[in-house]
Design an enzyme around this catalytic site. Sequence first.
Site, mmCIF file in Angstrom:
data_model
loop_
_atom_site.group_PDB
_atom_site.id
_atom_site.type_symbol
_atom_site.label_atom_id
_atom_site.label_comp_id
_atom_site.label_asym_id
_atom_site.label_seq_id
_atom_site.Cartn_x
_atom_site.Cartn_y
_atom_site.Cartn_z
ATOM 1 N N LYS A 110 0.826 -1.216 0.000
ATOM 2 C CA LYS A 110 0.000 0.000 0.000
ATOM 3 C C LYS A 110 0.851 1.253 0.000
ATOM 4 O O LYS A 110 0.449 2.268 -0.555
ATOM 5 C CB LYS A 110 -0.993 -0.009 1.160
ATOM 6 C CG LYS A 110 -2.053 -1.070 0.965
ATOM 7 C CD LYS A 110 -3.380 -0.741 1.599
ATOM 8 C CE LYS A 110 -4.399 -1.770 1.091
ATOM 9 N NZ LYS A 110 -5.679 -1.702 1.720
ATOM 10 N N LYS A 155 -3.838 -10.296 -7.114
ATOM 11 C CA LYS A 155 -5.045 -10.572 -6.328
ATOM 12 C C LYS A 155 -6.231 -9.742 -6.829
ATOM 13 O O LYS A 155 -6.053 -8.561 -7.134
ATOM 14 C CB LYS A 155 -4.753 -10.227 -4.858
ATOM 15 C CG LYS A 155 -5.797 -10.701 -3.885
ATOM 16 C CD LYS A 155 -5.540 -10.174 -2.470
ATOM 17 C CE LYS A 155 -5.991 -8.742 -2.330
ATOM 18 N NZ LYS A 155 -6.673 -8.412 -1.074
ATOM 19 N N LYS A 185 -10.678 -4.836 -4.418
ATOM 20 C CA LYS A 185 -11.699 -3.831 -4.668
ATOM 21 C C LYS A 185 -11.106 -2.499 -5.096
ATOM 22 O O LYS A 185 -11.787 -1.688 -5.693
ATOM 23 C CB LYS A 185 -12.656 -3.677 -3.498
ATOM 24 C CG LYS A 185 -12.077 -3.431 -2.125
ATOM 25 C CD LYS A 185 -13.232 -3.217 -1.146
ATOM 26 C CE LYS A 185 -13.064 -3.940 0.162
ATOM 27 N NZ LYS A 185 -11.954 -3.418 0.987
HETATM 28 P P1 ATP Z 1 -8.325 -3.212 -0.689
HETATM 29 O O1 ATP Z 1 -8.156 -3.252 -2.170
HETATM 30 O O2 ATP Z 1 -9.061 -2.014 -0.181
HETATM 31 O O3 ATP Z 1 -7.062 -3.506 0.072
HETATM 32 P P2 ATP Z 1 -9.291 -5.873 -0.819
HETATM 33 O O4 ATP Z 1 -10.152 -6.023 -2.025
HETATM 34 O O5 ATP Z 1 -7.903 -6.395 -0.910
HETATM 35 O O6 ATP Z 1 -9.303 -4.393 -0.331
HETATM 36 P P3 ATP Z 1 -10.104 -6.462 1.839
HETATM 37 O O7 ATP Z 1 -11.164 -5.551 2.254
HETATM 38 O O8 ATP Z 1 -8.701 -6.162 2.242
HETATM 39 O O9 ATP Z 1 -10.111 -6.640 0.277
HETATM 40 O O10 ATP Z 1 -10.436 -7.931 2.280
HETATM 41 C C1 ATP Z 1 -11.626 -8.369 2.897
HETATM 42 C C2 ATP Z 1 -11.520 -9.835 3.211
HETATM 43 O O11 ATP Z 1 -11.609 -10.570 2.008
HETATM 44 C C3 ATP Z 1 -10.178 -10.242 3.838
HETATM 45 O O12 ATP Z 1 -10.399 -11.324 4.713
HETATM 46 C C4 ATP Z 1 -9.377 -10.685 2.654
HETATM 47 O O13 ATP Z 1 -8.392 -11.612 2.998
HETATM 48 C C5 ATP Z 1 -10.447 -11.302 1.766
HETATM 49 N N1 ATP Z 1 -10.104 -11.118 0.353
HETATM 50 C C6 ATP Z 1 -9.976 -9.947 -0.294
HETATM 51 N N2 ATP Z 1 -9.642 -10.139 -1.575
HETATM 52 C C7 ATP Z 1 -9.554 -11.492 -1.740
HETATM 53 C C8 ATP Z 1 -9.245 -12.332 -2.836
HETATM 54 N N3 ATP Z 1 -8.952 -11.826 -4.010
HETATM 55 N N4 ATP Z 1 -9.265 -13.655 -2.648
HETATM 56 C C9 ATP Z 1 -9.575 -14.185 -1.445
HETATM 57 N N5 ATP Z 1 -9.878 -13.447 -0.358
HETATM 58 C C10 ATP Z 1 -9.865 -12.120 -0.497
#
Ligand code: ATP
Length: 335
Positions: free
Chosen positions: A118, A200, A203
């Site tokens: 980040k 990954k 969002k």
């Molecule tokens: P950001 O982009 O704002 O960092 P993010 O999309 O990576 O957000 P988080 O809000 O950090 O998602 O994650 C919410 C939950 O969903 C966490 O438990 C995270 O491990 C899980 N998660 C997020 N993205 C994935 C993914 N691509 N595959 C599996 N689990 C996920």
Amino acid sequence: METNTEARKIILSGIQPSGKLTLGSYLGAIKNWAELASDYDCYFMMADMHAITVRQDPATLRATVLEQIAQYIACGLDPDSCALFIQSQVPAHAELAWVLSCYTMFGELSRMTQFKDKSAKNEENINAGLFTYPALMAADILLYQADLVPVGDDQKQHVEICRDIAQRFNGVYGDTFKIPAPFIPKVGARIMSLQDPTAKMSKSDTAAGGCIYLLDKADDILRAFKRAVTDSYTAVRYAPAVKPGVSNLMQIYSSVTGKTFTEIEDEFESKGYGDFKLAVGEAVIETLRPIREKTEELLNNKDYLAEIYRAGAQKAGYAANKTLRKVYKRVGFVQ
Ligand code: ATP
Ligand code: LTN
């Protein structure tokens, strides 16, 4: 019949309302919360205090929090049995985070992958909150004496540092915190972008078509799966190192249908990638359709949502304050 809640194990998890929830957040986290919920005492939060480590527009943040509560319920979390709450409405999180930050080392925070990622993406805003974030996340978990923390693979490191902080504190003051275990699903723990299967699904991803959002319409979902990046081979086989795109689609298909990788390979034995992508897209559409419809219905009833998060904060606050009082006493704050 009365259930003995005293003896039940505890789950806590949360998601930052930093954008729209994705298929990754659903398969990696919320789906498992719903599956585990009936066997545990559950606390599920909207981690709005975590979200502001990256700049958020205030109106959007407020709307996203509400949307997230509606989605938690639409994904099958029962607000009558789980505490669904907004992190900033339970002040104990901020209070314990400060104490824990004094038992968290600069060196261990510097090793956090999410901080490195980040801060590389937000060079103009590498703030202290982004750095000390794991101490706040440890507070989230330890306040509830959680046994289990169901998260996707990317959060495993944060649960591990939480365990280290808890053990360090317990080592100094005697047993204060339960040591939590991460719960990482066998399938779906790391859903990758449909456009770049080495990254990954996230969002905050801006690449068009890489990400499926829980509220996406059927046509958009199907289009994204049809365009998903695969490879120049033809067989539907699970081999993440050589076939990351196809393997990612198999993870998604397996997670939404419950089929094993071998069953999927057999199903598409004599078929091409086109048929496979279509089947994955359709299975995802059918999984997300009821979630989208229920979310839309709930968002029309803001009073009901407010009742849920108020009751959630009350229940969470009660449990959290019990731990916080114990901690304040142990460190020597005057009672
Ligand atoms: P950001 O982009 O704002 O960092 P993010 O999309 O990576 O957000 P988080 O809000 O950090 O998602 O994650 C919410 C939950 O969903 C966490 O438990 C995270 O491990 C899980 N998660 C997020 N993205 C994935 C993914 N691509 N595959 C599996 N689990 C996920
Ligand atoms: N850091 C997590 C969100 C989060 C969380 C938590 C998850 C905040 N507090 C406590 C589990 C337990 C994320 O970025 N997805």
